[in-house]
Design an enzyme around this catalytic site. Sequence first.
Site, PDB file in Angstrom:
ATOM      1  N   SER A 127     139.063  45.651  28.057  1.00  0.00           N
ATOM      2  CA  SER A 127     139.265  46.678  29.076  1.00  0.00           C
ATOM      3  C   SER A 127     138.615  46.250  30.385  1.00  0.00           C
ATOM      4  CB  SER A 127     138.656  48.009  28.631  1.00  0.00           C
ATOM      5  OG  SER A 127     138.709  48.977  29.666  1.00  0.00           O
ATOM      6  N   TYR A 140     131.198  52.730  25.568  1.00  0.00           N
ATOM      7  CA  TYR A 140     132.524  52.149  25.725  1.00  0.00           C
ATOM      8  C   TYR A 140     132.476  50.944  26.656  1.00  0.00           C
ATOM      9  CZ  TYR A 140     137.498  51.629  26.638  1.00  0.00           C
ATOM     10  OH  TYR A 140     138.770  51.115  26.753  1.00  0.00           O
TER      11      TYR A 140
END
Length: 236
Positions: A127, A140
């Site tokens: 990501s 995250y």
Amino acid sequence: MTAMRKAIVVGASSGIGREVARLLAQRGWQVAVAARRVEKLSDFEVSMQIDVTADDAADRLLQLIDRIGGIDLYFHASGIGHQNRELREDIELQTVSTNALGFTRMVGAVYRYMAAHGGGHIAVISSIAGTKGLGPAPSYSATKAMQNAYIEALEQLSNARGLGIRFTDIRPGFVDTDLLNDGNHYPLLLRKEKVAADIVSSIEKGRHVRVIDWRWRAITWLWRRIPRWLWRRLKL
């Protein structure tokens, strides 16, 4: 006659993983899929229930490889993410369990298999969140940074040992999937179909790192240049 290329997609029950598996099959790959929710895989010919956080996940992946007679491409799309401004312990630990421990378990297993069987290609969805630590999603962004570094390290290790294992680290911006269906606003949402097409193209072109799309490439370029003293004070 050229042998059919073989791919395994883990995290194929929905979203990007499912779209990539579908596109690979359309392009002539023999595709096997796996996910925690096996009932979502009924329209694929070869599938297996695998929870990447389970102790037997690596063994089950090797069983799936044996079932299709080898592997040329491993695509890891399994992951979770939540905003967690209150720093709830369960969210942080679950994210680390899936995105760090589960990721390492699965990528490590297929790396060792490919090292012993003449190489292959490992592609993963990480990501843009790994670019810098994001206050709204601490575990995250931290686990995504870990994934970026892990793939980079494995690529260096493979090259040093002459193993013939290639890597592609896919770093999308925000994608309109169930993962972001949490009531929060996300800018510059990407369509999963467009992202999947870019991913398959990047794999076939042998790209090492791919940020999707051009807007997010520009944004992450700017993020990297924000001084740490300023980044620490931003209210995201």
